[in-house]
Design a protein around this motif. Structure first.
Motif, short mmCIF file in Angstrom:
data_model
loop_
_atom_site.label_atom_id
_atom_site.label_comp_id
_atom_site.label_asym_id
_atom_site.label_seq_id
_atom_site.Cartn_x
_atom_site.Cartn_y
_atom_site.Cartn_z
N ALA A 167 0.83 -1.21 0.00
CA ALA A 167 0.00 0.00 0.00
C ALA A 167 0.85 1.25 0.00
O ALA A 167 0.40 2.32 -0.44
CB ALA A 167 -0.93 -0.01 1.21
N TYR A 168 2.10 1.14 0.46
CA TYR A 168 2.99 2.29 0.46
C TYR A 168 3.21 2.84 -0.94
O TYR A 168 3.40 4.04 -1.14
CB TYR A 168 4.34 1.91 1.08
CG TYR A 168 4.25 1.50 2.53
CD1 TYR A 168 3.71 2.35 3.49
CD2 TYR A 168 4.71 0.25 2.95
CE1 TYR A 168 3.63 1.97 4.82
CE2 TYR A 168 4.64 -0.13 4.28
CZ TYR A 168 4.10 0.73 5.21
OH TYR A 168 4.01 0.36 6.53
N GLY A 169 3.19 1.96 -1.93
CA GLY A 169 3.35 2.42 -3.31
C GLY A 169 2.21 3.31 -3.76
O GLY A 169 2.41 4.27 -4.52
N VAL A 170 1.00 3.02 -3.28
CA VAL A 170 -0.16 3.84 -3.61
C VAL A 170 -0.03 5.21 -2.93
O VAL A 170 -0.32 6.25 -3.54
CB VAL A 170 -1.46 3.14 -3.19
CG1 VAL A 170 -2.67 4.00 -3.54
CG2 VAL A 170 -1.58 1.77 -3.86
N PHE A 398 -1.85 -3.78 10.10
CA PHE A 398 -0.41 -4.01 10.02
C PHE A 398 -0.07 -4.90 8.83
O PHE A 398 -0.36 -6.10 8.85
CB PHE A 398 0.09 -4.65 11.32
CG PHE A 398 -0.09 -3.78 12.53
CD1 PHE A 398 0.92 -2.94 12.94
CD2 PHE A 398 -1.27 -3.80 13.25
CE1 PHE A 398 0.78 -2.13 14.06
CE2 PHE A 398 -1.44 -2.99 14.37
CZ PHE A 398 -0.41 -2.14 14.76
N PRO A 399 0.56 -4.34 7.80
CA PRO A 399 0.85 -5.14 6.59
C PRO A 399 1.70 -6.37 6.86
O PRO A 399 1.49 -7.42 6.24
CB PRO A 399 1.60 -4.14 5.69
CG PRO A 399 1.20 -2.79 6.18
CD PRO A 399 1.00 -2.93 7.65
N HIS A 400 2.66 -6.27 7.78
CA HIS A 400 3.58 -7.40 7.97
C HIS A 400 2.89 -8.61 8.59
O HIS A 400 3.32 -9.75 8.36
CB HIS A 400 4.77 -6.96 8.83
CG HIS A 400 4.44 -6.69 10.26
ND1 HIS A 400 3.89 -5.50 10.69
CD2 HIS A 400 4.59 -7.45 11.39
CE1 HIS A 400 3.72 -5.53 12.00
NE2 HIS A 400 4.13 -6.70 12.45
N LEU A 401 1.82 -8.41 9.36
CA LEU A 401 1.12 -9.55 9.94
C LEU A 401 0.41 -10.37 8.86
O LEU A 401 0.51 -11.61 8.85
CB LEU A 401 0.11 -9.07 10.99
CG LEU A 401 0.68 -8.37 12.23
CD1 LEU A 401 -0.44 -7.97 13.17
CD2 LEU A 401 1.68 -9.27 12.95
N HIS A 434 -8.78 -1.21 5.47
CA HIS A 434 -7.46 -1.81 5.60
C HIS A 434 -7.45 -3.26 5.10
O HIS A 434 -6.45 -3.73 4.56
CB HIS A 434 -7.00 -1.76 7.06
CG HIS A 434 -6.64 -0.38 7.53
ND1 HIS A 434 -7.57 0.48 8.09
CD2 HIS A 434 -5.47 0.29 7.53
CE1 HIS A 434 -6.97 1.61 8.42
NE2 HIS A 434 -5.70 1.53 8.09
N SER A 435 -8.56 -3.96 5.31
CA SER A 435 -8.65 -5.33 4.80
C SER A 435 -8.56 -5.37 3.28
O SER A 435 -8.02 -6.32 2.70
CB SER A 435 -9.95 -5.99 5.26
OG SER A 435 -9.94 -6.23 6.65
N VAL A 436 -9.09 -4.34 2.63
CA VAL A 436 -8.99 -4.25 1.17
C VAL A 436 -7.52 -4.16 0.76
O VAL A 436 -7.07 -4.85 -0.17
CB VAL A 436 -9.77 -3.03 0.64
CG1 VAL A 436 -9.53 -2.84 -0.85
CG2 VAL A 436 -11.27 -3.20 0.91
N LEU A 437 -6.75 -3.33 1.46
CA LEU A 437 -5.33 -3.20 1.14
C LEU A 437 -4.60 -4.52 1.33
O LEU A 437 -3.76 -4.91 0.51
CB LEU A 437 -4.69 -2.12 2.02
CG LEU A 437 -5.27 -0.70 1.92
CD1 LEU A 437 -4.48 0.25 2.80
CD2 LEU A 437 -5.26 -0.21 0.47
N ARG A 438 -4.90 -5.22 2.43
CA ARG A 438 -4.21 -6.49 2.70
C ARG A 438 -4.57 -7.54 1.64
O ARG A 438 -3.74 -8.36 1.26
CB ARG A 438 -4.58 -7.01 4.09
CG ARG A 438 -4.32 -6.06 5.25
CD ARG A 438 -2.84 -5.80 5.48
NE ARG A 438 -2.32 -4.73 4.66
CZ ARG A 438 -2.39 -3.43 4.95
NH1 ARG A 438 -3.01 -3.05 6.05
NH2 ARG A 438 -1.84 -2.52 4.16
N ALA A 439 -5.82 -7.53 1.17
CA ALA A 439 -6.24 -8.50 0.15
C ALA A 439 -5.46 -8.29 -1.14
O ALA A 439 -4.99 -9.26 -1.76
CB ALA A 439 -7.75 -8.37 -0.10
N VAL A 440 -5.31 -7.04 -1.56
CA VAL A 440 -4.59 -6.75 -2.80
C VAL A 440 -3.10 -7.04 -2.64
O VAL A 440 -2.48 -7.65 -3.52
CB VAL A 440 -4.80 -5.29 -3.23
CG1 VAL A 440 -4.00 -4.98 -4.49
CG2 VAL A 440 -6.28 -5.01 -3.47
N GLU A 441 -2.52 -6.61 -1.54
CA GLU A 441 -1.09 -6.80 -1.33
C GLU A 441 -0.68 -8.27 -1.41
O GLU A 441 0.37 -8.60 -1.97
CB GLU A 441 -0.69 -6.26 0.05
CG GLU A 441 -0.66 -4.76 0.17
CD GLU A 441 -0.40 -4.31 1.58
OE1 GLU A 441 0.05 -3.17 1.77
OE2 GLU A 441 -0.66 -5.10 2.52
#
Length: 472
Positions: A167-170, A398-401, A434-441
């Protein structure tokens, strides 16, 4: 005009610019549906920085802008603690102030430099924003809530680059585009004789549009082939919406169980193969409390469907509690695998060592203990085995989790949460985003089940496929 009058003039426009930036920033974040404002939210402040305000003015305006924006974004948190909301907003505003201070130092230096110099400077400024967002994920106890990328949670076209950049890229893209627009507007305002390269067709604007075009290309290139979707299973959501003030009231415990049972029996009649329960679904821990475990297992045997749930485990003798997720299967009962939440909520599930004089906000149990491993839950449905990566409460922030769970072999995410603590405002939508971001990542579908607020599921491209709100 005297120096004092000049400073007053600059301060006035700084306040105006700061208020505009705060407004656009707030509107870009859910529950507001104005994602496009994120592309211009920081243009007003950037234009003001081109006027070379004093360092004191810069820091004051930045701190005020960030504090206002974050306080409104986190306004839902006041239902738990107003003082904490003010303090947290102020802390996050310091990160924003640090970024503005850096932009204040760099932008005036590159306004008259070549296009390549400006592109290099814009890259550094946008990169600094990303570094500060990443820092928020671990600074103190970590609170990476509402990165700028969150504004695009309903814009899958832009989000697809997150599969490679996170998500940092966005967030980087959005800040970079803001800077390109600001430079273009600055050229229009100060260059009297415009040429092809100093007007609207400036290379700065073209560069920003090129990056957006690359996102569009990635989106179409990522689309699956027609009829290539595979149905893994169907799930039904139980969203009891038990008020937080009654959730842990012993006198309401049996009533709460009755609500949970009634709704479970109702949704079990639907065409579903799995039932989902929210975070800490039962009033007593399912693991460590034999009566509670038997009650749930009997209910599962009655509906003849497994229940994937958020729940607790407790060691009463040691006064150690675990918040997590588990699976109960017909006939087999409670699965041996229990996922223990890895990221606990400060002052909610634990009190930091230096603040032992402050009581926990959540009136529940003793000391909560964090988990360490992803502890994937094996789910057998339709004669196939699937591994579920659990994220409890706000762990999807938290992206890393999520990444660790995906690397461990998770094929689908299950988010069990309870947004009823935060009223009827933006907290639930922001959490779901945030769940949307984790799904795409991670290119993994995500199922969400909340006690209140927002339940549903998101496919691996970030498209929200089904939603259950409180009023439904």
């Amino acid at each position: 005009m005297s120096i004092m009058e000049t400073n007053r003039h600059s301060l006035f426009w700084g306040i105006v610019s700061g208020l505009l930036t705060s407004l656009l920033w707030i509107l870009s974040i859910p529950p507001f549906q104005f994602a496009e404002s994120a592309y211009i939210a920081f243009v007003p402040l950037a234009l003001w920085l081109y006027t070379k305000p004093t360092r004191r003015q810069c820091i004051g305006i930045a701190l005020g802008t960030g504090w206002i924006a974050w306080f409104v974004i986190l306004l839902w948190l006041r239902h738990v603690t107003l003082v904490g909301t003010l303090m947290l907003s102020g802390t996050l505003a310091l990160f924003f102030t640090l970024w503005i201070w850096m932009a204040h130092a760099l932008l005036p230096l590159v306004t008259k430099r070549s296009f390549l110099w400006r592109a290099f400077a814009f890259t550094g400024i946008a990169g600094a924003w990303v570094i500060l967002e990443w820092t928020r994920s671990w600074f103190l106890w970590g609170f990476p809530w509402a990165p700028l990328a969150l504004s695009q949670w309903e814009r899958p076209v832009v989000l697809q680059i997150a599969a490679w950049t996170g998500a940092y890229g966005v967030s980087f893209l959005l800040i970079f585009f803001n800077l390109c627009v600001a430079q273009t507007l600055r050229n229009l305002a100060v260059i009297p004789k415009r040429t092809l390269w100093s007007g609207w067709f400036s290379p700065d604007l073209y560069l920003g549009m090129t990056l957006l075009g690359a996102c569009v290309y990635v989106f179409f290139d990522s689309l699956p082939e027609r009829n290539s979707e595979t149905t893994l299973f169907t799930a039904a959501v139980v969203q009891p919406y038990i008020k937080p003030q009654f959730k842990w009231d012993d006198q309401k415990a049996l009533e709460n169980l009755k609500i949970l049972e009634t709704q479970t029996l109702f949704v079990a009649n639907m065409e579903s193969e799995l039932i989902l329960w929210p975070e800490a679904a039962t009033p007593w821990p399912i693991k460590g409390n034999a009566d509670m475990q038997i009650w749930v297992e009997d209910l599962v045997n009655t509906i003849d469907k497994p229940i994937l749930m958020g729940n607790m485990a407790a060691d009463y003798k040691a006064n150690r509690w675990y918040n997590g997720a588990c699976l109960v299967v017909p006939n087999d009962g409670l699965s041996d695998t229990f996922y223990a939440k890895r990221k606990l909520v400060p002052f909610g599930e634990f009190v930091p060592p230096l603040f032992q004089f402050i009581d926990k906000v959540v009136p529940l149990g003793g000391d909560f203990v964090p988990g360490v491993e992803p502890n994937l839950i094996k789910l057998t449905l339709n004669d196939q085995e699937l591994f579920v990566g659990s994220l409890v409460c706000y762990e999807d922030v938290f992206p890393h989790l999520a990444r660790k769970s995906a690397r461990a072999g998770a094929q689908v995410f299950f988010v069990a949460t309870n947004n009823a603590w935060y009223g009827e405002e933006g907290g639930a939508a922001q959490d779901a985003a945030h769940s949307v971001l984790r799904a795409v990542e991670n290119r993994r579908p995500a199922m969400r089940c909340g006690n209140g607020g927002w339940s549903g599921w998101i496919d691996c491209f970030g498209t929200i496929r089904s939603v259950l709100h409180d009023e439904n």
